[in-house]
Design a protein around this motif. Sequence first.
Motif, PDB file in Angstrom:
ATOM      1  N   ALA A 149       0.833  -1.204   0.000  1.00  0.00           N
ATOM      2  CA  ALA A 149       0.000   0.000   0.000  1.00  0.00           C
ATOM      3  C   ALA A 149       0.869   1.256   0.000  1.00  0.00           C
ATOM      4  O   ALA A 149       0.593   2.221  -0.730  1.00  0.00           O
ATOM      5  N   LEU A 150       1.937   1.254   0.783  1.00  0.00           N
ATOM      6  CA  LEU A 150       2.807   2.428   0.847  1.00  0.00           C
ATOM      7  C   LEU A 150       3.624   2.586  -0.429  1.00  0.00           C
ATOM      8  O   LEU A 150       3.860   3.710  -0.886  1.00  0.00           O
ATOM      9  N   ALA A 151       4.056   1.475  -1.022  1.00  0.00           N
ATOM     10  CA  ALA A 151       4.811   1.557  -2.279  1.00  0.00           C
ATOM     11  C   ALA A 151       3.921   2.079  -3.401  1.00  0.00           C
ATOM     12  O   ALA A 151       4.367   2.886  -4.234  1.00  0.00           O
ATOM     13  N   ALA A 152       2.676   1.657  -3.440  1.00  0.00           N
ATOM     14  CA  ALA A 152       1.753   2.145  -4.470  1.00  0.00           C
ATOM     15  C   ALA A 152       1.496   3.633  -4.301  1.00  0.00           C
ATOM     16  O   ALA A 152       1.395   4.367  -5.287  1.00  0.00           O
ATOM     17  N   THR A 153       1.426   4.090  -3.066  1.00  0.00           N
ATOM     18  CA  THR A 153       1.237   5.518  -2.813  1.00  0.00           C
ATOM     19  C   THR A 153       2.429   6.314  -3.299  1.00  0.00           C
ATOM     20  O   THR A 153       2.275   7.356  -3.939  1.00  0.00           O
ATOM     21  N   ALA A 154       3.639   5.836  -3.009  1.00  0.00           N
ATOM     22  CA  ALA A 154       4.847   6.545  -3.455  1.00  0.00           C
ATOM     23  C   ALA A 154       4.953   6.535  -4.977  1.00  0.00           C
ATOM     24  O   ALA A 154       5.366   7.527  -5.585  1.00  0.00           O
ATOM     25  N   ALA A 155       4.563   5.435  -5.613  1.00  0.00           N
ATOM     26  CA  ALA A 155       4.670   5.340  -7.073  1.00  0.00           C
ATOM     27  C   ALA A 155       3.682   6.259  -7.783  1.00  0.00           C
ATOM     28  O   ALA A 155       3.903   6.617  -8.944  1.00  0.00           O
ATOM     29  N   ARG A 156       2.608   6.659  -7.104  1.00  0.00           N
ATOM     30  CA  ARG A 156       1.622   7.559  -7.717  1.00  0.00           C
ATOM     31  C   ARG A 156       2.046   9.024  -7.691  1.00  0.00           C
ATOM     32  O   ARG A 156       1.386   9.864  -8.305  1.00  0.00           O
ATOM     33  N   VAL A 157       3.134   9.346  -7.006  1.00  0.00           N
ATOM     34  CA  VAL A 157       3.612  10.731  -6.998  1.00  0.00           C
ATOM     35  C   VAL A 157       4.137  11.055  -8.394  1.00  0.00           C
ATOM     36  O   VAL A 157       4.923  10.286  -8.950  1.00  0.00           O
ATOM     37  N   PRO A 158       3.696  12.176  -8.991  1.00  0.00           N
ATOM     38  CA  PRO A 158       4.158  12.520 -10.337  1.00  0.00           C
ATOM     39  C   PRO A 158       5.678  12.678 -10.393  1.00  0.00           C
ATOM     40  O   PRO A 158       6.276  13.337  -9.553  1.00  0.00           O
ATOM     41  N   SER A 170      12.828   5.933  -7.530  1.00  0.00           N
ATOM     42  CA  SER A 170      13.718   6.350  -8.608  1.00  0.00           C
ATOM     43  C   SER A 170      12.935   7.194  -9.588  1.00  0.00           C
ATOM     44  O   SER A 170      11.729   7.033  -9.751  1.00  0.00           O
ATOM     45  N   THR A 171      13.662   8.083 -10.225  1.00  0.00           N
ATOM     46  CA  THR A 171      13.065   8.982 -11.201  1.00  0.00           C
ATOM     47  C   THR A 171      14.002   9.105 -12.392  1.00  0.00           C
ATOM     48  O   THR A 171      15.204   8.868 -12.274  1.00  0.00           O
ATOM     49  N   GLY A 172      13.448   9.490 -13.507  1.00  0.00           N
ATOM     50  CA  GLY A 172      14.241   9.718 -14.706  1.00  0.00           C
ATOM     51  C   GLY A 172      14.689  11.163 -14.837  1.00  0.00           C
ATOM     52  O   GLY A 172      15.465  11.494 -15.724  1.00  0.00           O
ATOM     53  N   TYR A 173      14.192  12.034 -13.959  1.00  0.00           N
ATOM     54  CA  TYR A 173      14.581  13.444 -14.001  1.00  0.00           C
ATOM     55  C   TYR A 173      16.038  13.604 -13.591  1.00  0.00           C
ATOM     56  O   TYR A 173      16.505  12.959 -12.660  1.00  0.00           O
ATOM     57  N   ARG A 174      16.730  14.510 -14.253  1.00  0.00           N
ATOM     58  CA  ARG A 174      18.118  14.765 -13.879  1.00  0.00           C
ATOM     59  C   ARG A 174      18.220  15.680 -12.672  1.00  0.00           C
ATOM     60  O   ARG A 174      19.193  15.631 -11.943  1.00  0.00           O
ATOM     61  N   ASP A 175      17.216  16.518 -12.475  1.00  0.00           N
ATOM     62  CA  ASP A 175      17.182  17.402 -11.312  1.00  0.00           C
ATOM     63  C   ASP A 175      15.868  17.133 -10.575  1.00  0.00           C
ATOM     64  O   ASP A 175      14.847  17.727 -10.897  1.00  0.00           O
ATOM     65  N   PRO A 176      15.868  16.241  -9.576  1.00  0.00           N
ATOM     66  CA  PRO A 176      14.621  15.851  -8.938  1.00  0.00           C
ATOM     67  C   PRO A 176      14.014  16.903  -8.024  1.00  0.00           C
ATOM     68  O   PRO A 176      12.847  16.812  -7.669  1.00  0.00           O
TER      69      PRO A 176
END
Length: 96
Positions: A24-33, A55-61
């Motif tokens: 449940a917590l991982a799904a919540t974190a994954a829904r953050v844009p 993890s994100t693909g943005y170079r500047d998170p």
Amino acid sequence: RLEPLRGLDPHVVAGVSRRGLRHALAATAARVPGIDSASVRLRGRIRRRVVVRVSTGYRDPGNLAELARDAVAGRLAEIAPVHSYRVIVRLTWPRY
């Protein structure tokens, strides 16, 4: 093992599995844009911690770690476990 939940009636005991809580917590974190993937581990019996790896693909998170922390902490407050947890977010991003 189950994590006990707070309830309005003290005579009723409810719980959620640790696996269910993690998902449940991982799904919540994954829904953050901006977040591509997320995983959660529950740590400690005395100093309880939720360690979220995102993890994100943005170079500047920017403040993406704070957004993920707030989302997970809010969901944790909704689930209302008896024990309090400290939320730790570890963010990875491309550094090239």
